[in-house]
Write a protein that holds these residues in place. Sequence first.
Motif, PDB file in Angstrom:
ATOM      1  N   ALA A   1       0.829  -1.215   0.000  1.00 14.97           N
ATOM      2  CA  ALA A   1       0.000   0.000   0.000  1.00 14.97           C
ATOM      3  C   ALA A   1       0.860   1.260   0.000  1.00 14.97           C
ATOM      4  O   ALA A   1       0.488   2.281   0.550  1.00 14.97           O
ATOM      5  N   ALA A   2       2.013   1.179  -0.651  1.00 19.83           N
ATOM      6  CA  ALA A   2       2.908   2.336  -0.781  1.00 19.83           C
ATOM      7  C   ALA A   2       2.949   2.744  -2.249  1.00 19.83           C
ATOM      8  O   ALA A   2       2.731   1.922  -3.142  1.00 19.83           O
ATOM      9  N   THR A   3       3.241   4.017  -2.485  1.00 20.50           N
ATOM     10  CA  THR A   3       3.358   4.451  -3.875  1.00 20.50           C
ATOM     11  C   THR A   3       4.588   3.800  -4.504  1.00 20.50           C
ATOM     12  O   THR A   3       5.582   3.531  -3.840  1.00 20.50           O
ATOM     13  N   TYR A   4       4.487   3.550  -5.796  1.00 23.46           N
ATOM     14  CA  TYR A   4       5.570   2.947  -6.565  1.00 23.46           C
ATOM     15  C   TYR A   4       5.580   3.661  -7.912  1.00 23.46           C
ATOM     16  O   TYR A   4       4.581   3.648  -8.619  1.00 23.46           O
ATOM     17  N   VAL A   5       6.691   4.306  -8.234  1.00 24.70           N
ATOM     18  CA  VAL A   5       6.790   5.068  -9.463  1.00 24.70           C
ATOM     19  C   VAL A   5       7.518   4.240 -10.514  1.00 24.70           C
ATOM     20  O   VAL A   5       8.654   3.831 -10.311  1.00 24.70           O
ATOM     21  N   VAL A   6       6.843   3.993 -11.641  1.00 24.94           N
ATOM     22  CA  VAL A   6       7.436   3.249 -12.750  1.00 24.94           C
ATOM     23  C   VAL A   6       8.037   4.284 -13.701  1.00 24.94           C
ATOM     24  O   VAL A   6       7.333   5.157 -14.194  1.00 24.94           O
ATOM     25  N   MET A   7       9.352   4.186 -13.941  1.00 25.72           N
ATOM     26  CA  MET A   7      10.045   5.150 -14.788  1.00 25.72           C
ATOM     27  C   MET A   7      10.870   4.499 -15.889  1.00 25.72           C
ATOM     28  O   MET A   7      11.605   5.171 -16.594  1.00 25.72           O
ATOM     29  N   GLU A   8      10.766   3.189 -16.024  1.00 23.86           N
ATOM     30  CA  GLU A   8      11.482   2.503 -17.095  1.00 23.86           C
ATOM     31  C   GLU A   8      10.693   1.284 -17.524  1.00 23.86           C
ATOM     32  O   GLU A   8       9.786   0.835 -16.835  1.00 23.86           O
ATOM     33  N   GLY A   9      11.030   0.799 -18.689  1.00 21.63           N
ATOM     34  CA  GLY A   9      10.320  -0.346 -19.233  1.00 21.63           C
ATOM     35  C   GLY A   9       9.281   0.091 -20.251  1.00 21.63           C
ATOM     36  O   GLY A   9       9.349   1.179 -20.810  1.00 21.63           O
ATOM     37  N   ARG A  10       8.301  -0.771 -20.469  1.00 20.41           N
ATOM     38  CA  ARG A  10       7.257  -0.503 -21.457  1.00 20.41           C
ATOM     39  C   ARG A  10       6.207   0.466 -20.915  1.00 20.41           C
ATOM     40  O   ARG A  10       5.688   0.283 -19.827  1.00 20.41           O
ATOM     41  N   LEU A  11       5.887   1.479 -21.699  1.00 17.22           N
ATOM     42  CA  LEU A  11       4.896   2.477 -21.297  1.00 17.22           C
ATOM     43  C   LEU A  11       3.499   1.880 -21.156  1.00 17.22           C
ATOM     44  O   LEU A  11       2.758   2.266 -20.247  1.00 17.22           O
TER      45      LEU A  11
END
Length: 139
Positions: free
Chosen positions: A58-68
């Motif tokens: 239940a924590a934020t997780y920022v995706v900044m790489e990989g497939r959009l």
Amino acid sequence: MVFPVGLLAQACTLRQGRTHPFPNTGLESVITDHLRADTTFDVLALPFGAVTMDVATAATYVVMEGRLVRALQASAAIPGIFPEVTVDGHQLSDCSVVANMPVTQALEMGHRLSPLGLTVPARAASSSTWAINPVTGPT
């Protein structure tokens, strides 16, 4: 179409997944109408992070790489509506439960606040590259 019509289809999806009445295939179709399925963060002209919630913590997780496409699906996976999306081994969903307006994450990415809201990072503002063509890359 993001939401398939028909109560029977919704009931079947809910019975199979038990957590959501809608599959995310419609959302994926809408996204891939505008982006190639293999488009990655690397081709973006401006820094972007898809802010999601890790379902396990239940924590934020920022995706900044990989497939959009996967990152955008995860960011739009409203709990109880769409299924979670697995990215980097994390089960992710929309972050609105823990960060309705993810300003903290934007500031951590280097954005700054102004009276009008968030602005682009200084390093991106000096760039002459502002557009991206998802087929050919930055223009």
